[in-house]
Design an enzyme around this catalytic site. Structure first.
Site, PDB file in Angstrom:
ATOM      1  N   LEU A 148      26.990  63.943 136.499  1.00 61.83           N
ATOM      2  CA  LEU A 148      28.076  62.978 136.449  1.00 61.83           C
ATOM      3  C   LEU A 148      27.525  61.713 135.803  1.00 61.83           C
ATOM      4  CD1 LEU A 148      31.012  63.110 137.503  1.00 61.83           C
ATOM      5  CD2 LEU A 148      30.240  61.907 139.558  1.00 61.83           C
ATOM      6  N   ASP A 149      28.297  61.103 134.913  1.00 64.32           N
ATOM      7  CA  ASP A 149      27.849  59.864 134.262  1.00 64.32           C
ATOM      8  C   ASP A 149      27.418  58.834 135.295  1.00 64.32           C
ATOM      9  OD1 ASP A 149      28.356  60.807 131.741  1.00 64.32           O
ATOM     10  OD2 ASP A 149      30.224  59.701 131.462  1.00 64.32           O
ATOM     11  N   ARG A 150      26.455  58.027 134.910  1.00 65.55           N
ATOM     12  CA  ARG A 150      25.940  56.982 135.807  1.00 65.55           C
ATOM     13  C   ARG A 150      27.051  56.040 136.284  1.00 65.55           C
ATOM     14  NH1 ARG A 150      23.796  51.744 135.523  1.00 65.55           N
ATOM     15  NH2 ARG A 150      24.370  51.606 133.323  1.00 65.55           N
TER      16      ARG A 150
END
Length: 310
Positions: A148-150
């Protein structure tokens, strides 16, 4: 006859702050260039960290082999495995905790907060969900089944045992996981919803933002408006594919960039107080049939998007 793949021995060094030691295998040296292990380490790392630092690490016993610490005078032996921990720059602690929605002997479903990377990469090493969960749960072999994107918060599936990881990764590869996101963006009555957006998205290495280009679509998202108030809309986003920044790109293409998005429509630097303005995107739900047990699961995040007016 084909050469058999040699399984490396287990590391003699434990994890440090949830991070594995680096493992290297000493390469062949047919010309006898390296008389000692130190000679090779200086050749390999001297330019990056300095010869003095390599020597200091050897004196401190920072390099280890399966049979114990590696000394500067150890003769060079091709094929020998050596482990060590890198020195990482100090990282600012992300002031939010990782929640655990579900845990059993095979999987951990975590609620990742905004601003915390999923796995070590680039300048984010110890301040990652993986490092925190390994340390906090006492699960040193934990690995993510996806990322998952930061800047995105919400559900991430982790696998406890290495031998099970492939089965769960295959679920995501074969699009057998139903993913549901929630987002907050401007409300525009002129945008007809629900809509399925299909386009071709490309992301160049070293370039922060992805872009839509002409060509065969490789990204598909279903976008629905759940409700609106005070000029904002709360949206349900259902990606069929998993391109980098796909949902952010598709919402921006509709003229509905996500609230607090630092990349779309305009790339801008993160500001020091950005913790107060997280990207309004949440991985709300994961639904799949467990590939090991055949049990159907649906998990929902316990987090909320802070800027949706209550």
């Amino acid at each position: 006859m084909p050469r058999r793949h040699r399984t490396p021995p287990p590391s003699p060094l434990p994890q440090r702050d949830g991070i594995d030691p680096v493992r290297l295998r000493l390469p062949p040296d047919p010309d006898g260039v390296w008389g000692s292990v130190r000679d090779h380490l200086v050749t390999r790392f001297g330019a990056a960290i300095g010869v003095a630092r390599v020597d200091a690490m050897l004196r401190e016993g920072r390099f280890a082999a399966a049979d114990g610490p590696v000394g500067a005078a150890d003769p060079y032996t091709a094929g020998r495995y050596v482990w060590f921990h890198r020195d990482f720059a100090a990282e600012e602690r992300v002031p939010f905790e990782v929640g655990v929605v579900y845990r059993d002997e095979r999987i951990v479903v975590a609620d990742k907060p905004h601003f915390l990377a999923t796995t070590p990469r680039g300048r984010h090493i110890t301040e990652t969900a993986l490092a925190r969960l390994r340390s906090g749960l006492g699960l040193p072999l934990l690995q993510p089944a996806h990322r998952l994107d930061r800047l995105t918060a919400g559900l991430v599936l982790f696998v406890v045992r290495p031998e099970d990881r492939g089965a769960y990764q295959t679920l995501f590869r074969d699009r057998l996981v139903r993913k549901e996101y929630e987002a907050v963006a401007a409300y525009d009555p002129g945008v007809a919803l629900p809509v399925t957006v299909r386009s071709r998205i490309e992301k160049e290495r070293g370039v922060l933002a992805a872009r839509e280009v002409a060509g065969e679509p490789n990204a598909e998202s279903r976008i629905e408006l759940l409700e609106h108030r005070a000029g904002l809309g709360r949206y349900r986003l259902r990606p069929t594919t998993g391109r980098t920044h796909q949902l952010r790109v598709h919402m921006n293409a509709l003229g509905l960039p996500l609230l607090n998005d630092p990349l779309y429509p305009v790339v801008r630097e993160e500001e020091p107080d950005s913790y107060a303005r997280p990207l309004q995107l949440l991985a709300r739900a994961l639904e799949f049939t467990d590939p090991v047990t055949g049990v159907p699961y649906r998990f929902e995040s316990r987090l909320r998007l802070a800027q949706w007016p209550r």
